[in-house]
Design a protein around this motif. Structure first.
Motif, PDB file in Angstrom:
ATOM      1  N   UNK A  83      -2.818  -1.595  12.454  1.00 41.68           N
ATOM      2  CA  UNK A  83      -3.313  -0.319  12.696  1.00 41.68           C
ATOM      3  C   UNK A  83      -3.612   0.155  14.101  1.00 41.68           C
ATOM      4  N   UNK A  84      -3.845   1.362  14.395  1.00 42.52           N
ATOM      5  CA  UNK A  84      -4.251   1.588  15.881  1.00 42.52           C
ATOM      6  C   UNK A  84      -5.472   0.911  16.109  1.00 42.52           C
ATOM      7  N   UNK A 101      -8.671  -7.335   7.923  1.00 43.06           N
ATOM      8  CA  UNK A 101      -7.938  -7.483   6.414  1.00 43.06           C
ATOM      9  C   UNK A 101      -6.261  -7.486   6.712  1.00 43.06           C
ATOM     10  N   UNK A 102      -5.754  -8.362   6.109  1.00 42.76           N
ATOM     11  CA  UNK A 102      -4.179  -8.344   6.194  1.00 42.76           C
ATOM     12  C   UNK A 102      -3.606  -7.373   5.478  1.00 42.76           C
ATOM     13  N   UNK A 103      -2.477  -6.863   5.514  1.00 37.74           N
ATOM     14  CA  UNK A 103      -1.920  -5.779   4.881  1.00 37.74           C
ATOM     15  C   UNK A 103      -0.823  -6.062   3.908  1.00 37.74           C
ATOM     16  N   UNK A 104      -0.387  -5.065   3.144  1.00 33.66           N
ATOM     17  CA  UNK A 104       0.584  -5.485   2.213  1.00 33.66           C
ATOM     18  C   UNK A 104       1.953  -5.112   2.862  1.00 33.66           C
ATOM     19  N   UNK A 105       3.136  -5.794   2.968  1.00 35.38           N
ATOM     20  CA  UNK A 105       4.303  -5.949   3.509  1.00 35.38           C
ATOM     21  C   UNK A 105       5.060  -4.635   3.297  1.00 35.38           C
ATOM     22  N   UNK A 106       5.074  -4.420   2.105  1.00 30.01           N
ATOM     23  CA  UNK A 106       5.864  -3.111   1.602  1.00 30.01           C
ATOM     24  C   UNK A 106       5.075  -1.699   2.012  1.00 30.01           C
ATOM     25  N   UNK A 109      -0.178  -1.097   4.353  1.00 29.54           N
ATOM     26  CA  UNK A 109      -1.503  -0.667   4.017  1.00 29.54           C
ATOM     27  C   UNK A 109      -2.417  -1.934   3.639  1.00 29.54           C
ATOM     28  N   UNK A 110      -3.653  -1.800   3.897  1.00 30.09           N
ATOM     29  CA  UNK A 110      -4.413  -2.828   3.533  1.00 30.09           C
ATOM     30  C   UNK A 110      -4.363  -3.229   2.170  1.00 30.09           C
ATOM     31  N   UNK A 111      -4.371  -4.676   2.039  1.00 31.65           N
ATOM     32  CA  UNK A 111      -4.108  -5.468   0.743  1.00 31.65           C
ATOM     33  C   UNK A 111      -5.474  -5.396  -0.063  1.00 31.65           C
ATOM     34  N   UNK A 138      -1.414   4.452   6.504  1.00 33.75           N
ATOM     35  CA  UNK A 138      -0.479   4.211   7.685  1.00 33.75           C
ATOM     36  C   UNK A 138       0.893   4.849   7.402  1.00 33.75           C
ATOM     37  N   UNK A 139       1.259   5.421   8.711  1.00 38.07           N
ATOM     38  CA  UNK A 139       2.618   5.961   8.723  1.00 38.07           C
ATOM     39  C   UNK A 139       2.843   7.316   7.678  1.00 38.07           C
ATOM     40  N   UNK A 140       1.910   7.632   7.336  1.00 44.97           N
ATOM     41  CA  UNK A 140       1.677   8.795   6.307  1.00 44.97           C
ATOM     42  C   UNK A 140       1.581   8.472   4.960  1.00 44.97           C
TER      43      UNK A 140
END
Length: 379
Positions: A83-84, A101-106, A109-111, A138-140
């Motif tokens: 994220x920013x 916290x790591x995010x989801x690939x698809x 966003x936060x996993x 993220x990204x909308x």
């Protein structure tokens, strides 16, 4: 070609915007004019919450909430790694510790699964006290609040929705910036709803929290600005920006969110099975702050970006470095292996031009270069 075409938007609404600004100039109410209250009312109605409190920018919107919740040294605040910078910055600014916290690939966003693992790890270590989760839309695309809110309730944590990029998105019809204990957004010009400078807002249905925030954003005022009952900030949205936002909010509601989804559909139809396109889960609706594709590796991504640049097509990499690798957080000593998805995304994502005023021929032209590039390197 513009990456985010504010010029076309202005040309379309020039008369309305010019008149709105001129009205502020004529009245001379540059701070706290009637447009502020009107904008806050319309924004709260659009989102579907009781209160909207405007402020100077999106970063200070989040800062004000952490102040209101008395977040301080010894507290842990959970933030997505991809994220920013400001989402983690405001945590450290208050003396607390950001837990990435790591995010989801698809979805980017936060996993939620990794979020709960991070909370349990902090509890087991017994050094910090978990206090707040800050998911980012993220990204909308709104984050997975259905699962995140359950986790927050389980561990008795506050949730601050960072809707700086998500304004206009929704989950099952419920608008972004209505999730969590409170939410924030940004009116930075390139955001889905942007002004012509800086601006931000906080959304909540908590009457007491709204009252406190209104004090904190004006030097901790009590009955008036010369009655200061607490330490606060100077964080007000000015009337000129509110006047501009009133015009742009009308356009945003009437067609702009629908139009960016129309543009996204054209991208999807052309790029599906060529590159990894954005995934919007069932029941979710994105306001497409960015249209972000994924390439196979950094060399492929950088090569495509260079080709687009040569053909005068702008593109951006959001984000080139994950939060845990930022120098400002180097003392936190994170292990790189904990952030496999974020590390991968930083090397493979590329955001393409995206705004409501993109023509179909412009989109198909962008896609033509991408398909040719992928086809050539696949031979």
């Amino acid at each position: 070609m513009e990456f985010r075409d504010l010029k076309s938007q202005y040309k379309r609404y020039k008369t309305e915007i010019d008149n709105a600004v001129q009205n502020v100039l004529n009245t001379g109410n540059f701070i706290g004019g009637s447009e502020i209250e009107e904008l806050e009312t319309k924004l709260s109605e659009y989102v579907g919450v009781k209160h909207c409190i405007t402020c100077a920018n999106g970063t200070e919107a989040m800062t004000l909430l952490l102040m209101a919740w008395d977040i301080k040294e010894g507290d842990a605040v959970f933030v997505p790694d991809f994220t920013f910078f400001s989402t983690g910055e405001i945590v450290s600014f208050k003396g607390a510790t950001p837990i990435f916290v790591d995010v989801e690939r698809d979805t980017f966003n936060m996993d939620p699964r990794k979020l709960e693992q991070s909370i349990q790890k902090v509890l087991n270590e017994g050094i910090l006290i978990p206090k707040v989760i800050i998911p980012v839309d993220l990204f909308g695309l709104p984050a997975n609040y259905l699962e995140i809110m359950n986790i927050a309730e389980k561990y008795k944590l506050k949730v601050l929705e960072d809707g700086a990029q998500g304004f206009g998105g929704s989950i099952e019809g419920r608008k972004a910036c209505s999730f969590g204990d409170a939410a924030t957004t940004s009116f930075f010009p390139a955001k889905p709803l942007g002004c012509y400078g800086d601006g931000g807002a906080i959304f909540t249905s908590d009457d007491n929290l709204a009252r406190l925030l209104k004090s904190l954003k004006v030097h901790g005022k009590g009955e008036d600005k010369y009655d200061n009952v607490r330490i606060g900030l100077n964080s007000r949205l000015d009337t000129v920006q509110a006047a501009i936002l009133l015009v742009k909010l009308k356009a945003f509601e009437e067609h702009e969110v629908e139009d960016v989804n129309r543009v996204a559909k054209i991208f999807n139809e052309n790029l599906n099975k060529v590159v990894e396109i954005p995934i919007i889960p069932d029941g979710y609706y994105s306001s497409y702050a960015q249209y972000t594709i994924k390439l196979k590796n950094k060399n492929q991504r950088d090569g495509l970006q260079e080709l687009l640049k040569e053909n005068e097509i702008p593109s951006m990499v959001y984000y080139a470095k994950p939060m845990h690798k930022q120098g400002a957080f180097s003392t936190l000593n994170y292990r790189d292996t904990e952030f496999e998805i974020s590390n991968s995304l930083c090397e493979t994502v590329l955001s393409l031009p995206m705004h409501p005023y993109l023509r179909e021929d412009e989109v198909t032209n962008i896609c033509k270069f991408i398909k040719e590039y992928i086809g050539n390197i696949s031979r």
